[in-house]
Design an enzyme around this catalytic site. Structure first.
Site, PDB file in Angstrom:
ATOM      1  CG  ASP A  91     100.119 -24.310 -28.838  1.00  0.00           C
ATOM      2  OD1 ASP A  91      99.886 -25.473 -29.155  1.00  0.00           O
ATOM      3  OD2 ASP A  91     101.056 -23.635 -29.317  1.00  0.00           O
TER       4      ASP A  91
HETATM    5  O1  IFM Z   1      99.069 -22.217 -33.088  1.00  0.00           O
HETATM    6  C1  IFM Z   1      99.903 -21.755 -32.062  1.00  0.00           C
HETATM    7  C2  IFM Z   1     101.325 -21.824 -32.559  1.00  0.00           C
HETATM    8  O2  IFM Z   1     101.652 -23.140 -32.890  1.00  0.00           O
HETATM    9  C3  IFM Z   1     102.300 -21.284 -31.526  1.00  0.00           C
HETATM   10  N1  IFM Z   1     101.927 -19.942 -31.128  1.00  0.00           N
HETATM   11  C4  IFM Z   1     100.563 -19.831 -30.649  1.00  0.00           C
HETATM   12  C5  IFM Z   1      99.549 -20.349 -31.656  1.00  0.00           C
HETATM   13  C6  IFM Z   1      98.118 -20.265 -31.081  1.00  0.00           C
HETATM   14  O3  IFM Z   1      98.041 -20.882 -29.834  1.00  0.00           O
END
Ligand code: IFM
Length: 482
Positions: free
Chosen positions: A173
Site C-alpha cells: 500500500d
Molecule cells: O497489503 C497491505 C494490506 O492490505 C494492509 N496492510 C498493509 C499491507 C502491506 O502494505
C-alpha cells in the site's frame, strides 16, 4: 508447529476474517474504511477449512463490489455495501485503482471451489458495483464472468514494458508511484490467477478460454523475464520514467522480497533464476527474526515514492520484517524442494519461540503480529499490530498446504510434503468434503521432498491425489516419501 497449526493460527484466521466486519459495525457512524477487497480475499483462503459457508457469503459480497471493467473497489462496508477507492481517492494526480485487488478474488474463488467442490458457484449471478439512478446494478453476470473480467482488466492495463500498471498501489500500500509506473507484484499475481483460470477452463472443457489464458500467461512470462531480471534477482517496479526500483542500481530499496517469492509462485522464474532469487532473499533480506520486506530502507521522505518513505529505515514496509510476506517465501522454497529452508523460515517467525524474549517482542506469543522492527532499526525485534494481519492466513497455508503438503485441489486432496530432512515423518488428520483422512507420512530416507508411494485403506494409489470419499467416512492414508 503442532499447536500453532491446530489451535492458534486457525483461531487467528477466524478472528482476522471477522475483525473487519466488527470494525465496520463500530465505524458505521464515522464513514470509516470497512472491509478491504484484498485483505478479505486472502483471509478467506486461510479460513476456508473451518468456515466454508461464511467464506462463500463474504465472496459474494466481495464480487459485488467488483466494477464492470473488472477492477475492484478497494474497501466496502458490509452493512451498507457502500464501497470506496481507499487512499487513492485523496490523491488527484495518482491512479484511482489498486492493481492487485481484483486478482485476489480469482485466487479466493478458486480456493473456495477446491475446498468445497462447489463448482456451481461459478454460475451464480452477482451484480457489478456500478448502479443507475434507481440504485439498480448496471450489469449482473456469473462468477465465472467476474473472474474473466478480472484477468482481462490486468491484461488491458499494461505500461511501457508490457508489465501491469501499478495503479495507486499493489499489495504494498505504501509505494505510490506516479501514473504510468509498473508493478512486478501484480505481474506475478496475474500469473497465479491465470494458472487458476487455465485449470478451471480445463475442468469446464472451455478450450477456447483455456488457450487464451495460456497465451496470456506465456506472454507475461516472457515480458517479465525480458524486462525485470536484474542479474541476481528480480526488479520490483518501474517508475513512470522507466527507472527500476528493487535493482542493484538503486542506493535504497535495492531488493524487495515479494519480487523474488512471487516470481517462483507465478512459475515465471526459470529454475536457475528462481534459485538465485531465493538465495538473494536468504543472503540479503533474512534475519534471525524474520525476512525483511526490502533493503536498505529509504532514509527520508520522498514525495514521489509516497508512504513507504515516511517510516524510518527498518520499520513497517520500509525494510521492516513485514510478516505477511514471509510465508510466501516459505511456499516458494517448498516449490523448489527446500524443506529445510522453508521450515527455518516458518520457525523463525513462529510467535511461540518468542516466549523466551517476550520483553523485546511485546506481542502475545501465539499471535502473528503485522510487523517486527528490522535490523536497521534500534528496536530490532519489537513486534507491532498483533492479530489483524494476513500473516495468519498465509502462515496457515504455508504450513499445512506446502510444508506438510496436504492441499485441496479440484479433483481431490494432494499429498506433497516438503519437510526438513531430519524429520522421520508426521501424522495429520484432515477433514475434506465431509470425509476424514487420517494421514501418516513416513520419511525413511530422510529426504526433503518426493512421494514414493501412497496407499489408502491398504490399497496402493497410482498418484499422490487422494480421491474424494463419501461424507462421514474415515480413511487411513499411508505416504512413504522417496
Ligand atoms: O497489503 C497491505 C494490506 O492490505 C494492509 N496492510 C498493509 C499491507 C502491506 O502494505
Amino acid at each position: 508447529m503442532d499447536r500453532m497449526l491446530n489451535i492458534h493460527t486457525p483461531r487467528q484466521c477466524a478472528i482476522t476474517l471477522n475483525w473487519s466486519r466488527y470494525l465496520s459495525l463500530y465505524q458505521l457512524g464515522f464513514g470509516a474504511r470497512g472491509i478491504g477487497f484484498r485483505d478479505s480475499s486472502q483471509d478467506i483462503m486461510g479460513a476456508l477449512p473451518g468456515s466454508p459457508g461464511y467464506c462463500k457469503d463474504l465472496l459474494i459480497k466481495l464480487l459485488s463490489v467488483q466494477k464492470v471493467n473488472g477492477s475492484a473497489m478497494h474497501q466496502f462496508n458490509p452493512l451498507t455495501m457502500v464501497a470506496n477507492m481507499g487512499d487513492s481517492a485523496g490523491e488527484e494526480d495518482r491512479p484511482d485503482y489498486y492493481s492487485d485487488d481484483h486478482l485476489w478474488g480469482v485466487l479466493a474463488v478458486s480456493e473456495y471451489i477446491k475446498e468445497t467442490g462447489d463448482f456451481t458457484f461459478l454460475d451464480q449471478l452477482i451484480p457489478y458495483y456500478e448502479k443507475d439512478r434507481a440504485e439498480k446494478p448496471l450489469e449482473t453476470a456469473s462468477v465465472w464472468d467476474h473472474l474473466k473480467r478480472a484477468v482481462n482488466f490486468t491484461r488491458e492495463n499494461t505500461g511501457a514494458h508490457g508489465l501491469p500498471l501499478l495503479g495507486f498501489a499493489d499489495w504494498n500500500d505504501t509505494v505510490n508511484l506516479p501514473a504510468g509506473s509498473e508493478s512486478l507484484f501484480t505481474a506475478h499475481l496475474y500469473g497465479v490467477a491465470l494458472q487458476e483460470m487455465i485449470n478451471l477452463a480445463e475442468i469446464f472443457e472451455d478450450s477456447k478460454a483455456m488457450e487464451g489464458f495460456k497465451a496470456d500467461y506465456q506472454s507475461m512470462k516472457t515480458t517479465v523475464n525480458h524486462a525485470a531480471w536484474d542479474g541476481e534477482w528480480y526488479l520490483r517496479y518501474y517508475n513512470h520514467e522507466g527507472e527500476p526500483l528493487g535493482s542493484h542500481k538503486n542506493s535504497h530499496g535495492q531488493i524487495y522480497t515479494n519480487a523474488q517469492s512471487w516470481a517462483v509462485l507465478s512459475g515465471f522464474a526459470p529454475d536457475d533464476r528462481a534459485r538465485m532469487s531465493l538465495e538473494a532473499v536468504y543472503q540479503r533480506l533474512n534475519t534471525r527474526k524474520g525476512i525483511k520486506l526490502s533493503t536498505p530502507g529509504y532514509d527520508g521522505f520522498d514525495p514521489e515514492k509516497g508512504g513507504v518513505t515516511t517510516y524510518p529505515p527498518g520499520a513497517k514496509e520500509n525494510g521492516g520484517i513485514f510478516l505477511h510476506a514471509n510465508p510466501w517465501v516459505m511456499i516458494a522454497e517448498t516449490m523448489l524442494g527446500n524443506g529445510d529452508r522453508a521450515y527455518q523460515y516458518y520457525r523463525q517467525i513462529n510467535p511461540a519461540i518468542r516466549n523466551e524474549s517476550i520483553d523485546e517482542f511485546e506481542c502475545e506469543p501465539y499471535v502473528y503480529p503485522q510487523n517486527i522492527l528490522g535490523d536497521e532499526h534500534p528496536q530490532f525485534g519489537l513486534a507491532r499490530n498483533a492479530w489483524l494481519t494476513g500473516t495468519a492466513s498465509w502462515a496457515y497455508q504455508a504450513g499445512i498446504k506446502y510444508i506438510l503438503g496436504v492441499r485441496p485441489e479440484y479433483l481431490g486432496l494432494r499429498i506433497d510434503p516438503c519437510i526438513p530432512a531430519d524429520w522421520s515423518g508426521f501424522s495429520l488428520t484432515r477433514r475434506f468434503r465431509g470425509a476424514t483422512y487420517a494421514i501418516q507420512v513416513h520419511n525413511p530416507g530422510r529426504i526433503q521432498k518426493g512421494v514414493g508411494s501412497v496407499s489408502v485403506d491398504g490399497e496402493l494409489l497410482d498418484s499422490n491425489i487422494l480421491p474424494i470419499f463419501e461424507p462421514g467416512t474415515v480413511h487411513q492414508v499411508d505416504v512413504i516419501m522417496g
